[in-house]
Design a protein around this motif. Sequence first.
Motif, PDB file in Angstrom:
ATOM      1  N   GLN A  76     -10.593 -20.667  -6.191  1.00 24.07           N
ATOM      2  CA  GLN A  76     -10.382 -19.313  -5.688  1.00 24.07           C
ATOM      3  C   GLN A  76      -8.901 -19.082  -5.435  1.00 24.07           C
ATOM      4  O   GLN A  76      -8.234 -19.901  -4.789  1.00 24.07           O
ATOM      5  N   THR A  77      -8.379 -17.981  -5.957  1.00 23.65           N
ATOM      6  CA  THR A  77      -6.954 -17.714  -5.813  1.00 23.65           C
ATOM      7  C   THR A  77      -6.681 -16.231  -6.003  1.00 23.65           C
ATOM      8  O   THR A  77      -7.547 -15.475  -6.457  1.00 23.65           O
ATOM      9  N   GLU A  78      -5.474 -15.814  -5.648  1.00 21.84           N
ATOM     10  CA  GLU A  78      -5.050 -14.426  -5.830  1.00 21.84           C
ATOM     11  C   GLU A  78      -4.513 -14.243  -7.246  1.00 21.84           C
ATOM     12  O   GLU A  78      -3.771 -15.083  -7.747  1.00 21.84           O
ATOM     13  N   VAL A  79      -4.898 -13.127  -7.886  1.00 21.38           N
ATOM     14  CA  VAL A  79      -4.594 -12.913  -9.302  1.00 21.38           C
ATOM     15  C   VAL A  79      -3.938 -11.559  -9.507  1.00 21.38           C
ATOM     16  O   VAL A  79      -4.314 -10.566  -8.876  1.00 21.38           O
ATOM     17  N   SER A  80      -2.949 -11.520 -10.413  1.00 25.71           N
ATOM     18  CA  SER A  80      -2.372 -10.264 -10.900  1.00 25.71           C
ATOM     19  C   SER A  80      -2.327 -10.320 -12.424  1.00 25.71           C
ATOM     20  O   SER A  80      -1.996 -11.361 -13.001  1.00 25.71           O
ATOM     21  N   LEU A  81      -2.646  -9.198 -13.078  1.00 25.52           N
ATOM     22  CA  LEU A  81      -2.574  -9.099 -14.532  1.00 25.52           C
ATOM     23  C   LEU A  81      -1.935  -7.764 -14.892  1.00 25.52           C
ATOM     24  O   LEU A  81      -2.473  -6.708 -14.561  1.00 25.52           O
ATOM     25  N   LYS A  82      -0.760  -7.818 -15.558  1.00 21.73           N
ATOM     26  CA  LYS A  82      -0.010  -6.601 -15.848  1.00 21.73           C
ATOM     27  C   LYS A  82       0.394  -6.568 -17.321  1.00 21.73           C
ATOM     28  O   LYS A  82       0.555  -7.614 -17.960  1.00 21.73           O
ATOM     29  N   ILE A  83       0.571  -5.338 -17.823  1.00 22.79           N
ATOM     30  CA  ILE A  83       0.988  -5.113 -19.198  1.00 22.79           C
ATOM     31  C   ILE A  83       2.413  -4.559 -19.202  1.00 22.79           C
ATOM     32  O   ILE A  83       2.732  -3.646 -18.423  1.00 22.79           O
ATOM     33  N   TYR A  84       3.272  -5.089 -20.090  1.00 23.75           N
ATOM     34  CA  TYR A  84       4.660  -4.649 -20.205  1.00 23.75           C
ATOM     35  C   TYR A  84       4.943  -4.260 -21.661  1.00 23.75           C
ATOM     36  O   TYR A  84       4.293  -4.772 -22.594  1.00 23.75           O
ATOM     37  N   ASP A  85       5.938  -3.364 -21.832  1.00 25.82           N
ATOM     38  CA  ASP A  85       6.388  -3.104 -23.202  1.00 25.82           C
ATOM     39  C   ASP A  85       7.396  -4.169 -23.612  1.00 25.82           C
ATOM     40  O   ASP A  85       7.748  -5.065 -22.828  1.00 25.82           O
ATOM     41  N   ILE A  86       7.881  -4.095 -24.843  1.00 26.39           N
ATOM     42  CA  ILE A  86       8.740  -5.136 -25.380  1.00 26.39           C
ATOM     43  C   ILE A  86      10.091  -5.207 -24.665  1.00 26.39           C
ATOM     44  O   ILE A  86      10.791  -6.213 -24.715  1.00 26.39           O
ATOM     45  N   LEU A  87      10.439  -4.117 -23.926  1.00 25.53           N
ATOM     46  CA  LEU A  87      11.692  -4.093 -23.160  1.00 25.53           C
ATOM     47  C   LEU A  87      11.509  -4.623 -21.734  1.00 25.53           C
ATOM     48  O   LEU A  87      12.453  -4.629 -20.950  1.00 25.53           O
ATOM     49  N   GLY A  88      10.276  -5.024 -21.411  1.00 24.80           N
ATOM     50  CA  GLY A  88      10.024  -5.591 -20.094  1.00 24.80           C
ATOM     51  C   GLY A  88       9.661  -4.580 -19.036  1.00 24.80           C
ATOM     52  O   GLY A  88       9.596  -4.912 -17.850  1.00 24.80           O
ATOM     53  N   ARG A  89       9.397  -3.325 -19.444  1.00 27.35           N
ATOM     54  CA  ARG A  89       9.003  -2.300 -18.472  1.00 27.35           C
ATOM     55  C   ARG A  89       7.503  -2.362 -18.228  1.00 27.35           C
ATOM     56  O   ARG A  89       6.720  -2.433 -19.192  1.00 27.35           O
ATOM     57  N   GLU A  90       7.103  -2.340 -16.946  1.00 26.50           N
ATOM     58  CA  GLU A  90       5.685  -2.401 -16.612  1.00 26.50           C
ATOM     59  C   GLU A  90       4.982  -1.122 -17.065  1.00 26.50           C
ATOM     60  O   GLU A  90       5.408  -0.021 -16.745  1.00 26.50           O
ATOM     61  N   ILE A  91       3.881  -1.281 -17.799  1.00 24.42           N
ATOM     62  CA  ILE A  91       3.138  -0.147 -18.349  1.00 24.42           C
ATOM     63  C   ILE A  91       1.829   0.084 -17.595  1.00 24.42           C
ATOM     64  O   ILE A  91       1.514   1.196 -17.193  1.00 24.42           O
ATOM     65  N   VAL A  92       1.055  -0.985 -17.403  1.00 25.38           N
ATOM     66  CA  VAL A  92      -0.269  -0.885 -16.792  1.00 25.38           C
ATOM     67  C   VAL A  92      -0.501  -2.093 -15.893  1.00 25.38           C
ATOM     68  O   VAL A  92      -0.110  -3.213 -16.234  1.00 25.38           O
ATOM     69  N   THR A  93      -1.141  -1.869 -14.740  1.00 26.64           N
ATOM     70  CA  THR A  93      -1.608  -2.962 -13.892  1.00 26.64           C
ATOM     71  C   THR A  93      -3.128  -3.033 -13.999  1.00 26.64           C
ATOM     72  O   THR A  93      -3.824  -2.088 -13.610  1.00 26.64           O
TER      73      THR A  93
END
Length: 345
Positions: free
Chosen positions: A283-300
């Motif tokens: 059991q642990t805390e989880v984060s999953l995020k999507i970034y574009d190729i420039l490293g900008r966060e797009i979706v959490t």
Amino acid sequence: MCFIDRSGSNLYRFGVISVSDIPDEGGATEIWNLEHSGIELGINTSTFYDMAIIDNAMYMIHNNGSVTIVKYEGGAWATPVTLENKVPGGSWKTANAVDIDGDDSKEIVVAGWSALDNNFYVLKPDLFEILKSYNVATLKPQLGETGRMNGGSVGDIDQDGKMDIVFGSRSATPVGAIVRIEYQGGDIGDSASYSYQTIDSLLVTSEGQRFDMVKIANIDDDPYLEVLYTDGNQINRVPLAVLDFDLGVSVNEEIVPNEFYVSQNYPNPFNPSTTIQFGLTKQTEVSLKIYDILGREIVTLIQNELRSAGTYNVTFNASVLASGTYIYKLTANNQTISKKMNLIK
């Protein structure tokens, strides 16, 4: 309306109240009547902290583990019957009457309140035992050694035909754990007939709260139910938390990997949806995020959520994004893994 009285030796112990002559626009002119109570009925003086109702019977749970049953039958109230050792340690606002297995007869689901017995129980009216008690499972894996269960509610959260039972907690590890138990089919008294999952523990970091106000309800426009909870403590009160079911995340807690991993998304390339699988060893805390190729966060997709050990599949729909290369990054177990994926439209 029915109520129980915490007083051990005097006052009502329990009561049944009716109301009549209710005005259309209020005004406090309605008439309340005490139809029945436990006054001078010689009921066990052990404190009542919980109750549930099935048909014409009240099931009142003592903190010594006994259950007192009061029935209305044949046009009169029957003499109360007290059965011993049905819920060791008692219950604190967790009891709910529900038809777990869909056989058109209700059971009572209860979580033990004692830190020495924080188990999940099912009580079922029985022809021979009056009330049969199933000690289904310990909840120590979700609560720790000293955790207690406080507050509970029932409902089919994900509308899959499998009943969900949700309990709050007090003095648990992790602090503020909210536990979901889902019936999977089979014997209602068998631990293997249920799945167990900690669905939240992020609202507080101190042990002062006791989450005994728990409800399952539909408060938005989607077909799924939400879990609402807060605490009944008199100090250090916290805001209302709303847990919303995420259709895009599925978990198989029976498949626990040997090591933490994140797989390559599939299909890849994709249009417009793809699946990301990852596995947790504990059991642990989880984060999953999507970034574009420039490293900008797009979706959490997942934001600092507590997840049990198991294998997870997360669906990512990129219908609003342009073709190109994207990066998904998962953080868990103090590790971060990043992989590339290609959207081609």
